[in-house]
Design an enzyme around this catalytic site. Structure first.
Site, PDB file in Angstrom:
ATOM      1  N   ASP A 125     -47.676 -18.869 -30.487  1.00 48.10           N
ATOM      2  CA  ASP A 125     -47.170 -17.946 -29.744  1.00 48.10           C
ATOM      3  C   ASP A 125     -47.832 -16.416 -29.951  1.00 48.10           C
ATOM      4  O   ASP A 125     -49.034 -16.497 -30.279  1.00 48.10           O
ATOM      5  CB  ASP A 125     -45.415 -17.375 -29.642  1.00 48.10           C
ATOM      6  CG  ASP A 125     -44.515 -17.115 -28.588  1.00 48.10           C
ATOM      7  OD1 ASP A 125     -45.138 -16.060 -27.962  1.00 48.10           O
ATOM      8  OD2 ASP A 125     -44.176 -18.048 -28.294  1.00 48.10           O
ATOM      9  N   HIS A 165     -42.923 -11.648 -28.206  1.00 48.11           N
ATOM     10  CA  HIS A 165     -42.352 -12.902 -27.732  1.00 48.11           C
ATOM     11  C   HIS A 165     -42.201 -13.775 -28.749  1.00 48.11           C
ATOM     12  O   HIS A 165     -41.267 -14.614 -28.987  1.00 48.11           O
ATOM     13  CB  HIS A 165     -43.299 -13.452 -26.622  1.00 48.11           C
ATOM     14  CG  HIS A 165     -42.796 -14.727 -25.860  1.00 48.11           C
ATOM     15  ND1 HIS A 165     -43.091 -15.773 -26.291  1.00 48.11           N
ATOM     16  CD2 HIS A 165     -42.263 -14.752 -24.632  1.00 48.11           C
ATOM     17  CE1 HIS A 165     -42.444 -16.843 -25.142  1.00 48.11           C
ATOM     18  NE2 HIS A 165     -42.039 -16.167 -24.400  1.00 48.11           N
ATOM     19  N   SER A 445     -39.043 -20.035 -21.764  1.00 51.13           N
ATOM     20  CA  SER A 445     -39.547 -19.818 -23.229  1.00 51.13           C
ATOM     21  C   SER A 445     -38.500 -19.656 -24.254  1.00 51.13           C
ATOM     22  O   SER A 445     -38.706 -19.915 -25.582  1.00 51.13           O
ATOM     23  CB  SER A 445     -40.180 -18.613 -23.193  1.00 51.13           C
ATOM     24  OG  SER A 445     -41.503 -18.377 -22.703  1.00 51.13           O
TER      25      SER A 445
END
Length: 704
Positions: A125, A165, A445
């Site tokens: 990520d 994220h 996600s």
């Protein structure tokens, strides 16, 4: 030595790179076949002006080098070199979000003994804030394929546009503090593949995947993807190869729903665990005007929940240039102009409380990014009604239970016609860790790491189970939600039931029945599923007769008893008469009782008339050292009679045909084309195919 596999995949629909000057150093990605064992030594000896950055060999053979074009051209002539790419970068700005006042959250399933202890989880990520109080105990190590070092920290403000994220994803999997992850004792390994503002290349993502496999991860999470609905892109191939090497890979299905055929690579990978998103409890925001006109606010993925409880001031502007210096405490109503990213960047600088975007443009094509304020979108007609209602509005909320997220991408997948996602998980307004605090985000996600955490619990229970066994075990006991409104193509097997998966009374292999594509008037298709009895007593299997539908006739097995510790294969036969069908895409559930449990088996069948994407994955890349020449690649779902490529101006005043081919096989079509001159006005590359006498086309913009 850390290795890096480098093979470029265009993540956006198309990216037409600029040609750099010959004297500028740049990075090149070189694919090879039958490369010599002492390749690195040869490169260092024979090409002293080229710097070898990374060498890779686990998933595919490739090398990344840096140098000037004239030196790279010499290397291009080597017999072991098959393809060369100039490495491209992609940048998606992200806003840094934090909120330390949010309540606690516990995602670990109740009454489950396993906590993920001694299970290695790789998170590919934007990196992870491993200093976060909820993550520091479980963080072990990692690698950064952006900066090529062993510090996979999220991008900080000092380094560029900050990211969060990966930290959010890691918290869902294994946070241990204010937030309790699904597997709170799992070992977290971070692989940073996206840099400042979410910038990175597929080269870096595949490099990170290879690092994770080489480091012995027990399960890998990929909360990323693109919009190419094909099963054989380089990313998909890499994911399948990782699973073949013994590592389960969990992939987010994408945020391009609710239309069918929107699942993108690498969630299209056959061997991946592809995950869609749903809301166990969802508060649907809407505005009811004085004339009883209702406006549903469609929440933009990766923005916080819309939860205004008081009347809010509304300011309507026609462009971001009209915004005042300070727009604090106001909700901005604005038509989508420019790109979504540019609009949001401009609005964020002024301090709005929320944004309502209106447009007739398909929001699935927008490039969503993480934002610290709520964003919703409505139609132009709804916007007119809202503007006429005054400068203030009140939001109302409708509570919905077990509803699939509108943004969650749907299947099937072209060519192999499989249904994706395999399973769904919570992905709406999910609270988790971010650098400096906590935040609620939504998207597939957020659903994927939930499933990754569940797999960590199963791996702790049975560390020797193969990826296929683990996937079957989780899917075997999943249950669909809202079957009247949500199809098998939307949600696959449904919501995981980890307690039953751990208990494991039985396991079903090939629970999803993919009948494929029917191209004959009268065709009989047979598939089989296998049920294994793990109990000490015999297990009775009874099939239910499906409801009658025009054009299809089922032939199902008789009632059967499976002996303890054995398995039984069951043939499932479907006869299809296409001239009597009333649907172009058949899907649903076949029901079977396994012991005392009623199990839903999702099935799909595609007909010739279905509106599937015949053309996808258009990529255009300049050929090094060849002026005006480009490599064109197009993914074709099936064999086509004719293919034509042309460039056309936006006013259709000028058309230039540049390629014509006949009788092209399905799969990736590649060709070299020449584009002599690019117009200053907008131009489009048109790919047109003829299949069974019908014409289909797809277009991408070359410049603007």
């Amino acid at each position: 030595m850390h290795k890096k596999f480098c093979m470029t995949l265009i993540i956006a629909l198309i990216f037409l790179p600029n040609i750099v000057q010959a004297d500028e150093e740049q990075t090149w990605i070189i694919e090879m076949e039958n490369a010599p064992e002492d390749l690195e030594a040869i490169l260092q000896k024979d090409y002293p002006f080229i710097e070898v950055l990374h060498m890779y060999d686990t998933l595919l053979e490739a090398v990344a080098v840096q140098g000037k074009e004239r030196h790279i051209e010499q290397l291009y002539e080597e017999t072991f070199v098959t393809t060369i790419h100039s490495a491209q970068t992609y940048q998606v700005p992200h806003a840094h979000t934090k909120n330390s006042a949010l309540p606690k959250a516990n995602y670990h399933p109740e009454d489950i003994e396993q906590t993920g202890k001694n299970v290695k989880v790789g998170v590919i990520d934007t990196g992870i804030d491993y200093t976060h109080a909820d993550l520091e105990a479980n963080y072990q190590a990692g690698f950064d394929t952006v900066d090529f070092d062993e510090d996979p920290m999220e991008t900080t403000v000092e380094q560029g546009v900050p990211t969060m994220h990966g930290t959010h994803v890691a918290g869902i999997i294994a946070a241990k503090g204010e937030i309790t992850g699904v597997a709170p004792d799992a070992e977290i390994y971070a692989y940073r593949a996206l840099g400042p503002g979410g910038t990175g290349t597929t080269a870096e993502i595949i490099a990170a995947l290879e690092e994770a496999v080489d480091d012995g991860m027990d399960v890998i999470n990929l909360s990323l993807g693109n919009e190419v609905n094909s099963p054989d892109s380089p990313m998909t191939e890499a994911v399948n190869r990782a699973v073949e090497l013994g590592v389960p890979v969990v992939v987010a299905n994408g945020n391009s729903g609710p239309d069918l055929w929107t699942v993108g690579s690498p969630a299209t990978a056959e061997k991946a665990m592809s995950v869609g998103a749903y809301a166990p409890v969802q508060h649907q925001p809407y505005i009811e005007l004085a004339n009883s006109y209702r406006i549903d606010l469609a929440q933009v993925p990766l923005s916080p929940a819309w939860n205004f409880s008081k009347r809010m001031p509304l300011e309507t502007v026609s462009s971001v240039e009209e915004l005042e210096k300070s727009i604090n405490d106001r909700v901005i109503l604005i038509e989508k102009e420019k790109t979504y990213l540019e609009m949001m960047a401009a609005i964020m600088e002024k301090g709005a409380s929320a944004v309502i975007v209106y447009s007739e443009e398909d929001p699935n094509s927008w490039e969503f990014v993480e934002l610290p304020i709520p964003v919703a979108y409505i139609s132009k007609d709804d916007a007119k009604q809202l503007q006429s209602a005054g400068n203030w509005f009140t939001t109302k909320y409708e509570q919905l239970t077990d509803k699939l997220a509108t943004f969650s991408s749907r299947g099937p997948v072209t060519s192999n016609w499989q249904s994706k996602p395999d399973i769904i998980a919570p992905g709406v307004n999910i609270l988790s860790t971010v650098p400096g605090g906590y935040a609620e985000l939504q998207g597939t996600s957020m659903a994927a790491p939930y499933i990754t955490g569940l797999l960590a619990l199963l791996i702790e229970k049975d560390p020797d189970a193969s990826p296929e066994e683990l996937k079957n075990r989780l899917i075997s006991h999943a249950n669909p939600i809202d079957e009247l409104n949500q199809s098998a193509i939307d949600q696959g097997a449904g919501v995981a039931d980890i307690a039953r998966s751990v208990e494991r009374k039985y396991t079903i292999k090939d629970k999803a029945i993919h009948f494929g594509k029917v191209d004959q008037d009268d065709q009989t298709i047979q598939r089989s599923i296998t049920i294994e009895n793990h109990e000490e007593d015999p297990m009775l299997v009874r099939w239910e007769i499906p409801r009658k539908q025009p054009g299809i006739q089922w032939k199902l097995p008789f009632t059967t008893e499976i002996a303890p510790g054995t398995s039984e294969s069951f043939p499932v036969e479907l006869r299809v008469s296409t001239d009597r069908l009333t649907q172009e895409l058949l899907e649903g559930y076949v029901y079977v009782s396994v012991g005392d449990e009623r199990v839903s088996l999702p099935y799909t069948l595609v007909t010739e008339e279905a509106d599937y994407p015949r053309i996808s994955g258009i990529e255009l890349e300049p050929i090094p050292f060849k002026e005006n020449k480009y490599n064109l690649s197009v993914y074709l779902a099936e064999e086509v009679e004719q293919l034509e490529v042309a460039i056309i101006s936006d006013d259709f005043s000028e058309t230039n045909s540049i390629l014509e081919e006949t009788n092209i096989n399905e799969g990736k079509f590649q060709a070299t084309i020449q584009i002599d001159e690019m117009s200053e006005s907008s131009q489009y590359l048109i790919v047109q195919v003829v299949q069974n006498g019908k014409t289909y086309s797809s277009e991408v913009q070359l410049n603007s």
